[in-house]
Design a protein around this motif. Structure first.
Motif, PDB file in Angstrom:
ATOM      1  N   ILE A  68       0.835  -1.204   0.000  1.00  0.00           N
ATOM      2  CA  ILE A  68       0.000   0.000   0.000  1.00  0.00           C
ATOM      3  C   ILE A  68       0.870   1.254   0.000  1.00  0.00           C
ATOM      4  O   ILE A  68       0.629   2.203  -0.761  1.00  0.00           O
ATOM      5  CB  ILE A  68      -0.944   0.004   1.213  1.00  0.00           C
ATOM      6  CG1 ILE A  68      -1.808  -1.267   1.241  1.00  0.00           C
ATOM      7  CG2 ILE A  68      -1.802   1.257   1.219  1.00  0.00           C
ATOM      8  CD1 ILE A  68      -2.674  -1.472   0.027  1.00  0.00           C
ATOM      9  N   ARG A 104      -1.914   0.085  -3.549  1.00  0.00           N
ATOM     10  CA  ARG A 104      -2.960  -0.942  -3.563  1.00  0.00           C
ATOM     11  C   ARG A 104      -2.303  -2.321  -3.502  1.00  0.00           C
ATOM     12  O   ARG A 104      -1.075  -2.445  -3.538  1.00  0.00           O
ATOM     13  CB  ARG A 104      -3.835  -0.829  -4.803  1.00  0.00           C
ATOM     14  CG  ARG A 104      -3.074  -0.993  -6.113  1.00  0.00           C
ATOM     15  CD  ARG A 104      -3.975  -0.786  -7.328  1.00  0.00           C
ATOM     16  NE  ARG A 104      -4.978  -1.845  -7.467  1.00  0.00           N
ATOM     17  CZ  ARG A 104      -6.285  -1.620  -7.465  1.00  0.00           C
ATOM     18  NH1 ARG A 104      -6.763  -0.399  -7.310  1.00  0.00           N
ATOM     19  NH2 ARG A 104      -7.146  -2.636  -7.628  1.00  0.00           N
ATOM     20  N   ASP A 108      -3.312  -6.305  -5.297  1.00  0.00           N
ATOM     21  CA  ASP A 108      -4.236  -7.072  -6.128  1.00  0.00           C
ATOM     22  C   ASP A 108      -4.001  -8.577  -6.073  1.00  0.00           C
ATOM     23  O   ASP A 108      -4.912  -9.348  -6.359  1.00  0.00           O
ATOM     24  CB  ASP A 108      -4.113  -6.624  -7.588  1.00  0.00           C
ATOM     25  CG  ASP A 108      -4.393  -5.146  -7.771  1.00  0.00           C
ATOM     26  OD1 ASP A 108      -5.569  -4.755  -7.759  1.00  0.00           O
ATOM     27  OD2 ASP A 108      -3.418  -4.377  -7.899  1.00  0.00           O
ATOM     28  N   HIS A 164      -8.495  -5.219   1.980  1.00  0.00           N
ATOM     29  CA  HIS A 164      -8.262  -4.413   0.781  1.00  0.00           C
ATOM     30  C   HIS A 164      -8.994  -5.018  -0.422  1.00  0.00           C
ATOM     31  O   HIS A 164      -9.588  -4.290  -1.220  1.00  0.00           O
ATOM     32  CB  HIS A 164      -6.764  -4.306   0.504  1.00  0.00           C
ATOM     33  CG  HIS A 164      -5.989  -3.667   1.610  1.00  0.00           C
ATOM     34  ND1 HIS A 164      -5.932  -2.301   1.790  1.00  0.00           N
ATOM     35  CD2 HIS A 164      -5.257  -4.209   2.625  1.00  0.00           C
ATOM     36  CE1 HIS A 164      -5.193  -2.025   2.857  1.00  0.00           C
ATOM     37  NE2 HIS A 164      -4.765  -3.164   3.369  1.00  0.00           N
ATOM     38  N   GLN A 197     -12.103  -3.120  -2.554  1.00  0.00           N
ATOM     39  CA  GLN A 197     -11.976  -2.821  -3.991  1.00  0.00           C
ATOM     40  C   GLN A 197     -12.751  -3.809  -4.849  1.00  0.00           C
ATOM     41  O   GLN A 197     -12.826  -3.664  -6.074  1.00  0.00           O
ATOM     42  CB  GLN A 197     -10.508  -2.799  -4.406  1.00  0.00           C
ATOM     43  CG  GLN A 197      -9.796  -4.140  -4.346  1.00  0.00           C
ATOM     44  CD  GLN A 197      -8.274  -4.021  -4.326  1.00  0.00           C
ATOM     45  OE1 GLN A 197      -7.726  -3.031  -3.842  1.00  0.00           O
ATOM     46  NE2 GLN A 197      -7.587  -5.038  -4.839  1.00  0.00           N
TER      47      GLN A 197
END
Length: 302
Positions: free
Chosen positions: A86, A91, A93, A136, A140
């Motif tokens: 982060i 971010r 993924d 997270h 998202q």
């Protein structure tokens, strides 16, 4: 560029399979967090050198990567590893749960310390990392877990009760994640690698049969596992979740999962004696044989 604009965390990526996956993901466009404590398989020594070498390879190829040296075996550390992604790239993924150690020992000689150390890194580490990233992923509404399992757990091996239990536990963890997080478009799959690396260098090679098996394994480099990991992490695999795969040289396998294979019924119920008389003969032909991974995958890789 199947992973363009994605951020991947690859644990245990200072060498071997983890390094090859990290490099391949960077080549596919991902920004990578290289996590590795730099210790030996026996847990001795800590060094940033392995992770730095992986980072150098990625950067030489034009990719982006940062290093984290926390151990996945602690919950607070797992949160730090995810936070590294982060902080560096904004971010996360993809999480590849690859970090591992070995403490091979025949079961009746295995110590609690040998058991716990392996469980803590492989199974607890996979949970901690997945759980730390899950918030997270949920927010998202996307994300992919690639968990590294092993045929030692899926099939069996001598002297690896700790490792086998952890690796089969990872399969159940992956399936649970796939079920629980499907509503958030989060996927979770397992990859059982075939490769010669630090993790396989302890395989006995004393008898002619053992030597032949090791020679077969040595032909399979760790890089053979990276393409499948990249695919599973990519949007091309958006419909793939809760599955178990294995790459072996130029072969790909999809594994079955436990389901009932035979049943018997008694209108009056069962007694121990009736089970011995009726159920046992009916079941015996379908008993799973006492095979090891090398017995099942006994042909030469091509």
């Amino acid at each position: 560029m199947m992973l363009k604009d994605k951020v991947a965390i690859v644990t245990g990526s200072g060498g071997g399979i983890g390094r090859e996956i990290a490099v391949a993901m960077a080549e596919a466009g991902a920004k990578v967090v290289i996590n590795d404590i730099g210790a030996s398989l026996g847990g001795e020594g800590f060094s940033t050198s392995p992770a730095e070498q992986t980072k150098a390879i990625i950067e030489q190829k034009g990719g982006q990567a940062v290093i984290n040296t926390d151990s996945v075996s602690e919950w607070e550390n797992a949160k730090k590893i995810v936070q590294t992604a982060i902080d560096a790239f904004g971010r996360v993924d993809i999480v590849v749960n690859n970090a591992g150690i070995l403490r091979d020992q025949i079961f009746h000689r295995m110590t609690p310390e040998e058991w716990l150390s392996v469980i803590n890194v492989h199974l607890n580490g996979s949970f901690f990392m997945s759980r730390a990233a899950a918030e997270h992923f949920r927010k998202q509404e996307s994300g992919s877990f690639v968990h590294i399992t092993s045929t030692s757990g899926l099939i069996g091996n001598f002297g690896q009760a700790n490792y086998s239990a952890a690796k089969l536990g990872i399969v159940a963890l992956s399936k649970s994640i796939a079920l629980d997080m499907k509503r958030y478009n989060v996927r979770s799959n397992c990859l059982a690698p075939f490769a010669w690396s630090r993790m396989t260098s302890s395989i006995p090679a004393e008898t002619p049969e053992q030597k032949a098996r090791v020679e077969r394994i040595m032909r399979m480099g760790p890089e053979k596992n990276a393409p499948l990991a990249v695919f599973l992490a990519s949007d091309a695999a958006k419909e793939v979740t809760g599955q178990i795969f294995a790459p072996r040289m130029h072969e790909l396998f999809l594994f079955s999962q436990n389901r009932p294979i035979r049943s018997v019924h008694s209108e009056s119920g069962w007694t121990p004696e009736k089970i011995a008389e009726v159920a046992l003969p009916a079941f015996r032909a379908n008993f799973v044989p006492m095979e090891r991974s090398g017995d099942v995958f006994s042909w030469d890789p091509v």
